[in-house]
Design a protein around this motif. Sequence first.
Motif, PDB file in Angstrom:
ATOM      1  N   PHE A 181       0.828  -1.194   0.000  1.00 22.52           N
ATOM      2  CA  PHE A 181       0.000   0.000   0.000  1.00 22.52           C
ATOM      3  C   PHE A 181       0.871   1.256   0.000  1.00 22.52           C
ATOM      4  O   PHE A 181       0.537   2.252  -0.637  1.00 22.52           O
ATOM      5  N   GLN A 184       1.956   1.735  -3.443  1.00 24.46           N
ATOM      6  CA  GLN A 184       0.807   2.225  -4.209  1.00 24.46           C
ATOM      7  C   GLN A 184       0.632   3.737  -4.024  1.00 24.46           C
ATOM      8  O   GLN A 184       0.448   4.481  -4.977  1.00 24.46           O
ATOM      9  N   PHE A 202       3.431   5.642  -5.896  1.00 21.83           N
ATOM     10  CA  PHE A 202       3.224   5.648  -7.348  1.00 21.83           C
ATOM     11  C   PHE A 202       2.100   6.594  -7.733  1.00 21.83           C
ATOM     12  O   PHE A 202       2.215   7.385  -8.666  1.00 21.83           O
ATOM     13  N   LEU A 203       1.011   6.488  -7.011  1.00 24.94           N
ATOM     14  CA  LEU A 203      -0.126   7.354  -7.288  1.00 24.94           C
ATOM     15  C   LEU A 203       0.309   8.814  -7.233  1.00 24.94           C
ATOM     16  O   LEU A 203       0.046   9.600  -8.125  1.00 24.94           O
ATOM     17  N   ILE A 258       0.255  11.646 -10.364  1.00 25.05           N
ATOM     18  CA  ILE A 258      -0.860  12.589 -10.366  1.00 25.05           C
ATOM     19  C   ILE A 258      -0.532  13.777 -11.263  1.00 25.05           C
ATOM     20  O   ILE A 258      -1.324  14.197 -12.099  1.00 25.05           O
ATOM     21  N   LEU A 307      -0.444  12.780 -15.056  1.00 24.37           N
ATOM     22  CA  LEU A 307      -1.725  12.444 -15.672  1.00 24.37           C
ATOM     23  C   LEU A 307      -2.725  13.598 -15.662  1.00 24.37           C
ATOM     24  O   LEU A 307      -3.486  13.755 -16.610  1.00 24.37           O
ATOM     25  N   THR A 317      -2.910   5.810 -20.252  1.00 25.45           N
ATOM     26  CA  THR A 317      -2.418   5.542 -18.904  1.00 25.45           C
ATOM     27  C   THR A 317      -1.913   4.113 -18.803  1.00 25.45           C
ATOM     28  O   THR A 317      -0.869   3.837 -18.228  1.00 25.45           O
ATOM     29  N   ALA A 374       1.779   2.686 -17.947  1.00 29.85           N
ATOM     30  CA  ALA A 374       2.091   1.721 -16.897  1.00 29.85           C
ATOM     31  C   ALA A 374       2.982   0.617 -17.442  1.00 29.85           C
ATOM     32  O   ALA A 374       3.908   0.159 -16.779  1.00 29.85           O
ATOM     33  N   HIS A 396       6.726  -0.195 -16.171  1.00 33.55           N
ATOM     34  CA  HIS A 396       7.104  -1.533 -15.730  1.00 33.55           C
ATOM     35  C   HIS A 396       8.378  -1.996 -16.433  1.00 33.55           C
ATOM     36  O   HIS A 396       9.265  -2.579 -15.823  1.00 33.55           O
ATOM     37  N   ARG A 455      -0.224  -9.123  -3.353  1.00 25.69           N
ATOM     38  CA  ARG A 455       1.162  -9.592  -3.385  1.00 25.69           C
ATOM     39  C   ARG A 455       1.282 -11.006  -3.913  1.00 25.69           C
ATOM     40  O   ARG A 455       2.181 -11.322  -4.674  1.00 25.69           O
ATOM     41  N   ASP A 507       4.019  -8.696 -10.995  1.00 23.79           N
ATOM     42  CA  ASP A 507       4.517  -7.402 -10.536  1.00 23.79           C
ATOM     43  C   ASP A 507       4.295  -6.263 -11.544  1.00 23.79           C
ATOM     44  O   ASP A 507       4.566  -5.115 -11.238  1.00 23.79           O
ATOM     45  N   SER A 508       3.785  -6.576 -12.733  1.00 23.97           N
ATOM     46  CA  SER A 508       3.479  -5.488 -13.663  1.00 23.97           C
ATOM     47  C   SER A 508       2.291  -4.675 -13.155  1.00 23.97           C
ATOM     48  O   SER A 508       2.048  -3.558 -13.596  1.00 23.97           O
ATOM     49  N   VAL A 538       2.057  -3.500 -10.221  1.00 28.65           N
ATOM     50  CA  VAL A 538       2.506  -2.494  -9.254  1.00 28.65           C
ATOM     51  C   VAL A 538       2.410  -1.092  -9.846  1.00 28.65           C
ATOM     52  O   VAL A 538       1.710  -0.239  -9.308  1.00 28.65           O
ATOM     53  N   PRO A 539       3.090  -0.833 -10.981  1.00 32.53           N
ATOM     54  CA  PRO A 539       2.925   0.511 -11.542  1.00 32.53           C
ATOM     55  C   PRO A 539       1.511   0.748 -12.061  1.00 32.53           C
ATOM     56  O   PRO A 539       1.009   1.861 -11.970  1.00 32.53           O
ATOM     57  N   LEU A 540       0.861  -0.307 -12.548  1.00 33.86           N
ATOM     58  CA  LEU A 540      -0.467  -0.108 -13.134  1.00 33.86           C
ATOM     59  C   LEU A 540      -1.454   0.443 -12.113  1.00 33.86           C
ATOM     60  O   LEU A 540      -2.184   1.400 -12.380  1.00 33.86           O
ATOM     61  N   MET A 541      -1.481  -0.155 -10.925  1.00 37.52           N
ATOM     62  CA  MET A 541      -2.410   0.334  -9.896  1.00 37.52           C
ATOM     63  C   MET A 541      -2.124   1.793  -9.557  1.00 37.52           C
ATOM     64  O   MET A 541      -3.036   2.601  -9.415  1.00 37.52           O
ATOM     65  N   GLY A 542      -0.840   2.111  -9.421  1.00 32.11           N
ATOM     66  CA  GLY A 542      -0.482   3.479  -9.073  1.00 32.11           C
ATOM     67  C   GLY A 542      -0.927   4.470 -10.120  1.00 32.11           C
ATOM     68  O   GLY A 542      -1.552   5.489  -9.820  1.00 32.11           O
ATOM     69  N   VAL A 543      -0.640   4.135 -11.373  1.00 27.71           N
ATOM     70  CA  VAL A 543      -0.956   5.068 -12.443  1.00 27.71           C
ATOM     71  C   VAL A 543      -2.467   5.178 -12.629  1.00 27.71           C
ATOM     72  O   VAL A 543      -2.987   6.251 -12.919  1.00 27.71           O
ATOM     73  N   LEU A 544      -3.179   4.075 -12.416  1.00 26.07           N
ATOM     74  CA  LEU A 544      -4.637   4.158 -12.555  1.00 26.07           C
ATOM     75  C   LEU A 544      -5.245   5.009 -11.440  1.00 26.07           C
ATOM     76  O   LEU A 544      -6.253   5.688 -11.643  1.00 26.07           O
ATOM     77  N   GLY A 545      -4.634   4.980 -10.271  1.00 25.72           N
ATOM     78  CA  GLY A 545      -5.096   5.868  -9.205  1.00 25.72           C
ATOM     79  C   GLY A 545      -4.959   7.323  -9.639  1.00 25.72           C
ATOM     80  O   GLY A 545      -5.885   8.128  -9.474  1.00 25.72           O
ATOM     81  N   ALA A 546      -3.815   7.636 -10.225  1.00 25.94           N
ATOM     82  CA  ALA A 546      -3.602   8.999 -10.715  1.00 25.94           C
ATOM     83  C   ALA A 546      -4.582   9.316 -11.837  1.00 25.94           C
ATOM     84  O   ALA A 546      -5.077  10.439 -11.948  1.00 25.94           O
ATOM     85  N   PHE A 547      -4.880   8.302 -12.632  1.00 28.05           N
ATOM     86  CA  PHE A 547      -5.855   8.492 -13.715  1.00 28.05           C
ATOM     87  C   PHE A 547      -7.217   8.899 -13.146  1.00 28.05           C
ATOM     88  O   PHE A 547      -7.903   9.756 -13.701  1.00 28.05           O
ATOM     89  N   LEU A 596      -7.456  -1.266  -3.035  1.00 28.41           N
ATOM     90  CA  LEU A 596      -6.221  -0.582  -2.631  1.00 28.41           C
ATOM     91  C   LEU A 596      -6.046   0.727  -3.391  1.00 28.41           C
ATOM     92  O   LEU A 596      -5.663   1.754  -2.822  1.00 28.41           O
ATOM     93  N   THR A 597      -6.341   0.691  -4.678  1.00 27.22           N
ATOM     94  CA  THR A 597      -6.185   1.894  -5.490  1.00 27.22           C
ATOM     95  C   THR A 597      -7.130   2.995  -5.012  1.00 27.22           C
ATOM     96  O   THR A 597      -6.734   4.149  -4.839  1.00 27.22           O
TER      97      THR A 597
END
Lengths: 269, 251, 348
Positions: free
Chosen positions: A155, A158, A161-162, A166, A169, A205, A209, A213, C32, C37-38, C40-49, C86-87
């Motif tokens: 978390f 997460q 990264f978020l 921000i 994006l 987006t 990602a 990666h 986890r 592990d791909s 990991v960045p995807l969740m983060g970036v989608l949160g920003a999205f 989580l996101t």
Amino acid sequence: MASIDGALLDFKRLDRLATGDTAIHRLDPRAKVLATLVFVVTVVSFGKYEVTALVPFLLFPVAMVALGNLPVSYIIKKIALLCPFALVVGIFNPIFDREVLVQIGSLGITGGWLSFASIVMRSILTVGAAIVLVGVTGFPGVCLALERIGMPRVFAVQLLFLYRYIFVLTDEGSRMERARKLRAFGKKMQPGIFGSLVGHLLLRTWQRAERIHMAMLARGFTGEFHTRKDTEFGSREMLFLFGWSALFIILRFLNLSQLVGSLVTGISP
Amino acid sequence: MSHHIVEVRNLRHVYPDGTVALRDVSFRITHGESVAIIGANGAGKSTLLLHLNGFLSPTAGEIRIGDYPLTKATLPEIRRTVGMVFQDPDDQLFMPTVYDDVAFGPLNLGLPGMEVEQRVKEALEKVGAGHLQDKPPYNLSGGEKKRVAIATVLSMSPDILVMDEPTDGLDPHARRQLMALLKDFSHTRIFTSHDLDMVLELCSRVIILHEGEVRADGPALEIFRNDELLAQCRLEKPLSMQGCPVCRGKG
Amino acid sequence: MHMADALLSPAVGGTMWAVSAGTIAYCARKVRTDLDDSKVPLMGVLGAFIFAAQMINFSIPATGSSGHLGGGLLLSILLGPYAAFLTLASVLVIQALFFADGGLLALGCNIFNLGFFPAFIAYPFVYRRLIGAQQTRSRMTMAAIVAAVIGLQLGAFGVVLETVTSGLSSLPFSTFVVMMQPIHLAIGVVEGFVTAAVASFVYKARPELIQFSPEARSTGSRPVRGVLLAFLAIAVLTGGFVSWFASKDPDGLEWAIAKVTGKEELRAPAQGLLGTLAEVQQKTAVLPDYSFKKPGETGKDETQPAGQRKNAEGSRLGTSVSGVIGALVTLALALLIGFLLKKRQQAV
């Protein structure tokens, strides 16, 4: 959040405050996060009609603003936005709770107004504490602190990264929205168009990602995150955390406003 | 791994949707060379680069980096040897601060703390970004981002540097700075770029990709003098070789 | 409809914190072990999205007002419930810290209301069930609208329950429900419609993103039920503990402190500075320090010693003229201290 760019600028400004270099900024983030939590819990633990006893608690955000060298007017402006939901709900209190609880001269104050004032006061304190915390700690600092207190690593990663993306994006989103506006001639955004515009943003987006990666793999990423842990919870942090906590608890049981008021009104004729 | 050689033999790549991105690509790049891979949009440059680091696997053909063929087993070692700098530094800088970002690779290699710190310092010093180490990446300028992105790769001490469009989106001054930096490296360098003037300055050798095939491979000057070849591949001479229409004959 | 610190009691806020933290821990473990592990960045970036998308408004047909995407259901469709939760939670953390949406204690409530319901109720039990095997556009729209409405109704109801149990708002339960639910019916329809619009756009362009979402298959079966049961257990335990705690005394914290210090009541200590102050106060006070007019006792000016706090809300508050003046003076003092600290800070 009327204007995207405005909201972004505001966000960036708050973020930049955390780069300050004062004694408060240098404290281990854990001390600041924990002290803020104690503060918030103490503030909300007061009874429904309490107003005056809450006032001394202002000392905490005020001291942090001063010691952290934060811009006063900016922080006040942020707090003034408060939480609209709390105020909307709170404003009904005077309507439903009409019992007169306090009599000052011929003026009767109802429980509704008292509890509404209490809600406003709580909003100022809790919202102020959150904003000041970010201002003197920075978001990554708060994350690091929470992780070391026990938040799962996944978390924490997460959140970081978020936070990192921000800016990237929202920039991208506002460019797309601007491009639409330029060709829309004042027409409002229709839901269908919104669907494809935001859909495009989503696809881009997703591709980003995938590239991130790849960049991570290129540098040997195997699913584990290593973060620096270079701050220490030393005596300064102890002092900060326990000093403030003790003060909050004392103020919780001793109505300082009342005490000062009695003193002042007692002395002056 | 003393020979920093990149060898690509009969590489072919077909995407799942049937698009043939690379038909038959072969070349050999030896130690210390500085090579540009150029070509029109869609010529297959990016697909090729993604193979050099094992992100895509060949439909047919073989890739050797140094003494090893690129396979699943050699992948970690090869990714350390080949430092890949992406086109958009925002994709490469994902940590909260510049320092964390440059330390990301060395930490993944499992190096001890002291060594990590030293590598980060050296890498940042090398690209002239030592003063940026505590900044968050999104507060950097385009040129700074690019240099830090290079530092994130240098800290893994790669033998071969692969860069996708290094000068893309930089202002003239930042572009100059970056070119001066790249000139100093002794690594084997492979670039893709549309900035042909940069290619002319930095690369002794040019490979032209056209429709998924190697169309030409030779000394930069020789290739840039071949007008016919350039036109066929949707390219043109670097501006510095075109002669200035205003000051022609005077300079 | 972000819940706010100012409306929360510590008991409710604490319970919801425990519940949300538990769910986050569970999802983190799940993510986890289950995801590659791909992600990991995807969740983060989608949160920003989600942030970027929320900043783009659209107009709601035939109303003239504008709306924006909430995103809970969309994330669930794209990532499956665990990663989506989580996101969403991470998005709410940022909103609490930067946009003053709610506050730190209310975060537990907000993560639950806006994250748990869409990810673990609306998506697996409504959306997946309704959409079945074939993902046609009309089916998608229908399923998304129903799921979004149900998710938001539950979320809004959560807000009502949390507010009412906290007891700071005087709004009667029924009035509050009547206020909240219909508004969120409308918002839910819009949310569902927009979610479907975005999801079907993505589905057309890259169907694999939606079809093969790794957890999509396993939802509605055991794992989600596991979460539900675990959540219920946590809620019952914490809730039970807290309410037992609270029932001993209307004020749990005070009770706890009294227990710890071993005294029935916490008095201002009789010796030391505070003691002296209290004495001074007794001697100098012109106005009685607790001049409370409790309902039914008007006319009878009752003075209560500071230690007497038995009689719940009413008598606990020292609000009188002296209290108000004291508050103003304290405020001035606080600001003065701040001013002096700042001066010193700048001088250094």
